[in-house]
Design an enzyme around this catalytic site. Sequence first.
Site, PDB file in Angstrom:
ATOM      1  N   ASP A 196       0.883  -1.211   0.000  1.00  0.00           N
ATOM      2  CA  ASP A 196       0.206  -0.137   0.081  1.00  0.00           C
ATOM      3  C   ASP A 196       0.886   1.342  -0.076  1.00  0.00           C
ATOM      4  O   ASP A 196       1.521   1.483   0.900  1.00  0.00           O
ATOM      5  CB  ASP A 196      -1.020  -0.084   1.190  1.00  0.00           C
ATOM      6  CG  ASP A 196      -1.866   1.269   1.332  1.00  0.00           C
ATOM      7  OD1 ASP A 196      -2.894   1.086   0.715  1.00  0.00           O
ATOM      8  OD2 ASP A 196      -1.534   2.244   1.923  1.00  0.00           O
TER       9      ASP A 196
ATOM     10  N   HIS B  79      -7.546   9.694  -1.815  1.00  0.00           N
ATOM     11  CA  HIS B  79      -6.742   9.736  -0.427  1.00  0.00           C
ATOM     12  C   HIS B  79      -7.829  10.273   0.570  1.00  0.00           C
ATOM     13  O   HIS B  79      -7.952   9.858   1.789  1.00  0.00           O
ATOM     14  CB  HIS B  79      -5.405  10.374  -0.562  1.00  0.00           C
ATOM     15  CG  HIS B  79      -4.555   9.731   0.206  1.00  0.00           C
ATOM     16  ND1 HIS B  79      -3.095   9.519   0.061  1.00  0.00           N
ATOM     17  CD2 HIS B  79      -4.619   9.315   1.723  1.00  0.00           C
ATOM     18  CE1 HIS B  79      -2.429   9.123   1.072  1.00  0.00           C
ATOM     19  NE2 HIS B  79      -3.489   8.977   2.081  1.00  0.00           N
TER      20      HIS B  79
ATOM     21  N   LYS C  62      -2.886   6.102  -4.389  1.00  0.00           N
ATOM     22  CA  LYS C  62      -3.898   6.849  -4.054  1.00  0.00           C
ATOM     23  C   LYS C  62      -3.843   8.080  -4.643  1.00  0.00           C
ATOM     24  O   LYS C  62      -2.625   8.655  -4.856  1.00  0.00           O
ATOM     25  CB  LYS C  62      -4.082   6.966  -2.468  1.00  0.00           C
ATOM     26  CG  LYS C  62      -3.972   5.682  -1.564  1.00  0.00           C
ATOM     27  CD  LYS C  62      -4.015   6.151   0.063  1.00  0.00           C
ATOM     28  CE  LYS C  62      -3.707   4.760   0.655  1.00  0.00           C
ATOM     29  NZ  LYS C  62      -2.052   4.724   1.145  1.00  0.00           N
TER      30      LYS C  62
ATOM     31  N   TYR D 272       3.141   9.998  -0.684  1.00  0.00           N
ATOM     32  CA  TYR D 272       4.213   9.287   0.192  1.00  0.00           C
ATOM     33  C   TYR D 272       5.646   9.598  -0.554  1.00  0.00           C
ATOM     34  O   TYR D 272       6.776   9.157  -0.087  1.00  0.00           O
ATOM     35  CB  TYR D 272       4.088   8.025   0.428  1.00  0.00           C
ATOM     36  CG  TYR D 272       2.917   7.581   1.204  1.00  0.00           C
ATOM     37  CD1 TYR D 272       1.934   8.109   1.812  1.00  0.00           C
ATOM     38  CD2 TYR D 272       2.450   6.154   1.272  1.00  0.00           C
ATOM     39  CE1 TYR D 272       0.926   8.065   2.392  1.00  0.00           C
ATOM     40  CE2 TYR D 272       1.258   5.850   1.923  1.00  0.00           C
ATOM     41  CZ  TYR D 272       0.539   6.781   2.528  1.00  0.00           C
ATOM     42  OH  TYR D 272      -0.604   6.262   3.159  1.00  0.00           O
TER      43      TYR D 272
END
Length: 282
Positions: free
Chosen positions: A44, A107, A74, A49
């Site tokens: 994930d 997200h 996401k 990120y």
Amino acid sequence: MNKLTISNGTVIPQLGLGVFKNPDGESTVNAVKWALEAGYRHIDTATVYHNEASVGIGIKESGVKREDIFLTTKLASSDVRARNAVEAFKKSLEELQTDYVDLYLIHWPVEYRVEAWKHIIDFYNEGKIRAIGVSNFTRECIEELEKEGLMLPMVNQIESNPYFQNDELIKYCQDRGIVVEVWSPLGGTGGSILEDEVLKEIGAKYNKSPAQVVIRWHLQRGVVVLAKSTHQNRIIENLNVEDFTLDEEDMAKMKSLNRNTRTGRDPQVVIDEAKKVMAEAQ
Ligand code: NDP
């Protein structure tokens, strides 16, 4: 590892490796490789990120076939707000070195989320995503999509851990056939939940660590668990939860740990901000 079936028939491994706060580069590449070598088949990540490229490299270097891995990313809030879903999705695929993802999520429920959801439905219908969903959506946000007559999300990824169990929203989703994935299942990076004496006490009974107890508890609640670690020994430890079952008494003890205190951002704050922005834009 146990698997769940999403409403469209897609099978999802119930434990996945999360890579939030894993820096791009060796740390993320190694975490992904170690996880896949240990037997994880679910990763994930998220655009925000900033480590999708390292996830892609880790997958390639692991030698595990792409089709054997359940890969999630996401759509970032900045791209939802900028109405940039098409470009953002294309970039994620490039970074991840893949031509499809298994799961694509919005997200956070920021402004223009309904428009983003329509794009995601298009990607799904074009066969570029195996299952589609949302993250941090409250009941109100899911009902908004329903009122628009749109396909319902197949997955909702939300916060849940022993101190913030979030049972009401989990039940709401599960009753509608929406698979729930839990983030910060161990209390998040920098958290202290794993120090809890009750978790240690339950763990001692089965010769398991507090982290293993918490992961086992989530699995028995029927949710998908996304646990993050940058350490190989912990990545392996977190997977080693199939050989014990928490009994009713343990499950009751786990329930009693709930304090209703979040470790992360409250989605309602995000939704309220979005409402304000949309009202000002009109
Ligand atoms: P977790 O709840 O998974 O906790 C991670 C922390 O626990 C790290 O400090 C890690 O340390 C430590 N840890 C992991 N395993 C063990 C162990 N066996 N023993 C002791 N400590 C351990 O935190 P996250 O916030 O990362 O959540 C998990 C995933 O959920 C994220 O990585 C991300 O994929 C997703 N997520 C999604 C969000 C969303 O809005 N949709 C928000 C937040 C997370 P160390 O790394 O040093 O080993």
